[in-house]
Design an enzyme around this catalytic site. Structure first.
Site, PDB file in Angstrom:
ATOM      1  N   ARG A  36     -27.822  60.891 -83.116  1.00  0.00           N
ATOM      2  CA  ARG A  36     -27.050  60.860 -81.875  1.00  0.00           C
ATOM      3  C   ARG A  36     -27.653  59.849 -80.897  1.00  0.00           C
ATOM      4  O   ARG A  36     -26.944  59.170 -80.168  1.00  0.00           O
ATOM      5  CB  ARG A  36     -27.027  62.265 -81.239  1.00  0.00           C
ATOM      6  CG  ARG A  36     -26.148  62.345 -79.997  1.00  0.00           C
ATOM      7  CD  ARG A  36     -25.941  63.767 -79.554  1.00  0.00           C
ATOM      8  NE  ARG A  36     -27.059  64.258 -78.764  1.00  0.00           N
ATOM      9  CZ  ARG A  36     -27.159  65.511 -78.307  1.00  0.00           C
ATOM     10  NH1 ARG A  36     -26.222  66.396 -78.602  1.00  0.00           N
ATOM     11  NH2 ARG A  36     -28.189  65.880 -77.595  1.00  0.00           N
TER      12      ARG A  36
ATOM     13  N   ARG B 233     -30.078  79.337 -70.168  1.00  0.00           N
ATOM     14  CA  ARG B 233     -31.109  78.852 -71.070  1.00  0.00           C
ATOM     15  C   ARG B 233     -32.384  79.682 -70.965  1.00  0.00           C
ATOM     16  O   ARG B 233     -33.349  79.392 -71.662  1.00  0.00           O
ATOM     17  CB  ARG B 233     -31.439  77.404 -70.717  1.00  0.00           C
ATOM     18  CG  ARG B 233     -30.763  76.401 -71.664  1.00  0.00           C
ATOM     19  CD  ARG B 233     -31.133  75.044 -71.170  1.00  0.00           C
ATOM     20  NE  ARG B 233     -31.112  73.985 -72.112  1.00  0.00           N
ATOM     21  CZ  ARG B 233     -30.064  73.189 -72.323  1.00  0.00           C
ATOM     22  NH1 ARG B 233     -28.926  73.411 -71.745  1.00  0.00           N
ATOM     23  NH2 ARG B 233     -30.183  72.165 -73.152  1.00  0.00           N
TER      24      ARG B 233
ATOM     25  N   ARG C 226     -37.828  69.451 -76.288  1.00  0.00           N
ATOM     26  CA  ARG C 226     -36.622  70.269 -76.080  1.00  0.00           C
ATOM     27  C   ARG C 226     -36.550  71.410 -77.088  1.00  0.00           C
ATOM     28  O   ARG C 226     -36.111  72.510 -76.765  1.00  0.00           O
ATOM     29  CB  ARG C 226     -35.376  69.381 -76.135  1.00  0.00           C
ATOM     30  CG  ARG C 226     -35.241  68.536 -74.858  1.00  0.00           C
ATOM     31  CD  ARG C 226     -34.393  67.306 -75.053  1.00  0.00           C
ATOM     32  NE  ARG C 226     -33.013  67.619 -75.322  1.00  0.00           N
ATOM     33  CZ  ARG C 226     -32.209  66.845 -76.052  1.00  0.00           C
ATOM     34  NH1 ARG C 226     -32.647  65.729 -76.572  1.00  0.00           N
ATOM     35  NH2 ARG C 226     -30.971  67.201 -76.231  1.00  0.00           N
TER      36      ARG C 226
ATOM     37  N   LYS D 177     -23.165  72.550 -80.491  1.00  0.00           N
ATOM     38  CA  LYS D 177     -22.483  73.381 -79.484  1.00  0.00           C
ATOM     39  C   LYS D 177     -21.408  72.603 -78.723  1.00  0.00           C
ATOM     40  O   LYS D 177     -20.317  73.101 -78.515  1.00  0.00           O
ATOM     41  CB  LYS D 177     -23.466  73.882 -78.413  1.00  0.00           C
ATOM     42  CG  LYS D 177     -24.514  74.825 -78.861  1.00  0.00           C
ATOM     43  CD  LYS D 177     -25.294  75.362 -77.663  1.00  0.00           C
ATOM     44  CE  LYS D 177     -25.921  74.308 -76.765  1.00  0.00           C
ATOM     45  NZ  LYS D 177     -26.992  73.487 -77.339  1.00  0.00           N
TER      46      LYS D 177
ATOM     47  N   ARG E 132     -28.481  58.604 -75.398  1.00  0.00           N
ATOM     48  CA  ARG E 132     -28.942  59.527 -74.346  1.00  0.00           C
ATOM     49  C   ARG E 132     -30.437  59.372 -74.158  1.00  0.00           C
ATOM     50  O   ARG E 132     -31.183  59.334 -75.138  1.00  0.00           O
ATOM     51  CB  ARG E 132     -28.614  60.972 -74.781  1.00  0.00           C
ATOM     52  CG  ARG E 132     -27.384  61.519 -74.111  1.00  0.00           C
ATOM     53  CD  ARG E 132     -27.064  62.886 -74.632  1.00  0.00           C
ATOM     54  NE  ARG E 132     -28.081  63.881 -74.312  1.00  0.00           N
ATOM     55  CZ  ARG E 132     -27.858  65.182 -74.380  1.00  0.00           C
ATOM     56  NH1 ARG E 132     -26.673  65.630 -74.725  1.00  0.00           N
ATOM     57  NH2 ARG E 132     -28.816  66.034 -74.100  1.00  0.00           N
TER      58      ARG E 132
HETATM   59  P1  AMP Z   1     -27.807  69.690 -72.714  1.00  0.00           P
HETATM   60  O1  AMP Z   1     -26.781  68.609 -72.628  1.00  0.00           O
HETATM   61  O2  AMP Z   1     -27.232  71.072 -72.584  1.00  0.00           O
HETATM   62  O3  AMP Z   1     -28.707  69.546 -73.905  1.00  0.00           O
HETATM   63  O4  AMP Z   1     -28.746  69.517 -71.423  1.00  0.00           O
HETATM   64  C1  AMP Z   1     -29.476  68.337 -71.190  1.00  0.00           C
HETATM   65  C2  AMP Z   1     -30.621  68.612 -70.230  1.00  0.00           C
HETATM   66  O5  AMP Z   1     -30.105  69.086 -68.995  1.00  0.00           O
HETATM   67  C3  AMP Z   1     -31.609  69.692 -70.682  1.00  0.00           C
HETATM   68  O6  AMP Z   1     -32.606  69.203 -71.550  1.00  0.00           O
HETATM   69  C4  AMP Z   1     -32.172  70.144 -69.341  1.00  0.00           C
HETATM   70  O7  AMP Z   1     -33.108  69.216 -68.838  1.00  0.00           O
HETATM   71  C5  AMP Z   1     -30.943  70.099 -68.444  1.00  0.00           C
HETATM   72  N1  AMP Z   1     -30.197  71.381 -68.474  1.00  0.00           N
HETATM   73  C6  AMP Z   1     -28.928  71.592 -68.918  1.00  0.00           C
HETATM   74  N2  AMP Z   1     -28.565  72.875 -68.779  1.00  0.00           N
HETATM   75  C7  AMP Z   1     -29.645  73.503 -68.225  1.00  0.00           C
HETATM   76  C8  AMP Z   1     -29.918  74.858 -67.851  1.00  0.00           C
HETATM   77  N3  AMP Z   1     -29.023  75.832 -68.035  1.00  0.00           N
HETATM   78  N4  AMP Z   1     -31.134  75.120 -67.300  1.00  0.00           N
HETATM   79  C9  AMP Z   1     -32.040  74.147 -67.095  1.00  0.00           C
HETATM   80  N5  AMP Z   1     -31.866  72.869 -67.455  1.00  0.00           N
HETATM   81  C10 AMP Z   1     -30.671  72.543 -68.010  1.00  0.00           C
END
Ligand code: AMP
Length: 191
Positions: free
Chosen positions: A130, A91, A147, A16, A136
């Site tokens: 990654r 989410r 996740r 994404k 990360r």
């Molecule tokens: P991402 O980079 O989108 O995979 O987000 C990394 C982490 O940030 C996720 O595993 C969550 O812990 C937190 N996170 C990001 N976006 C959200 C969201 N919309 N709602 C809740 N947690 C989020």
């Protein structure tokens, strides 16, 4: 391609972020990633960052209250008036409903939801790779599995939410970055 208010939906590792960045350049709209905003908050040790850090490291969802406020603030900025690519928000259903309300208030409803599908073992392999490249903290195998489970339980129901509003277009996420980008452009071109 006419849609400019676009949501990208997909499991962690589905690509994404990469596709969102490409699409933002093509359309000239901002990339709105709650994950990026939260990582910046953690790095800057803000109050939000302090609250989010451990939850993110565990692969769980940060509270709706925090991410809804972040998204609301970002989408209210002037550069989002001409459109945006949402990546990683909403989410869950609470967030999706909050987004709808916000966009109605801004007079700019969502025009398209693109769901990028990748088979789950492939996702785990991509995320482990990654982890080596980017380091990360939430890209270790145990957290990756958490996740994935969170995605299936909380985020996947959004597919039917957007399908029932006739906003959903599904994209096969296998293949090269260019191939997937082409599918996305095609899906945006279709009415
Ligand atoms: P991402 O980079 O989108 O995979 O987000 C990394 C982490 O940030 C996720 O595993 C969550 O812990 C937190 N996170 C990001 N976006 C959200 C969201 N919309 N709602 C809740 N947690 C989020």
């Amino acid at each position: 391609m006419s849609a400019r208010r676009i949501l990208l939906l997909g499991a962690p590792g589905a690509g994404k972020g990469t596709q969102a960045e490409r699409l933002c350049k093509t359309l000239g709209v901002p990339h709105v990633s709650t994950g990026d905003m939260l990582r910046a908050a953690v790095a800057a040790e803000t109050a939000v960052g302090k609250r989010a850090k451990a939850v993110m490291e565990a692969g769980q969802l940060v509270s709706d209250e925090i991410v809804i406020a972040l998204c609301e603030e970002r989408l209210s900025e002037p550069d989002a008036r001409g459109g945006f690519i949402l990546d990683g928000f909403p989410r869950n259903l609470v967030q999706a409903e909050a987004l709808d309300e916000l966009l109605v208030a801004l007079g700019a409803p969502l025009e398209r939801c693109l769901a990028v599908h990748v088979e789950s073992e492939e996702l785990v392999q991509r995320l482990l790779k990654r982890a080596e490249l980017e380091g990360r903290v939430d890209d270790n195998e145990e957290t990756i599995r958490v996740r994935m489970r969170v995605y299936e339980a909380e985020t996947e129901p959004l597919l039917s939410y957007y399908r029932s509003r006739d906003l959903l277009r599904e994209i096969a996420g296998a293949g090269s970055i260019e191939e997937i980008a082409r599918r996305i452009e095609e899906a945006l071109g279709r009415p």
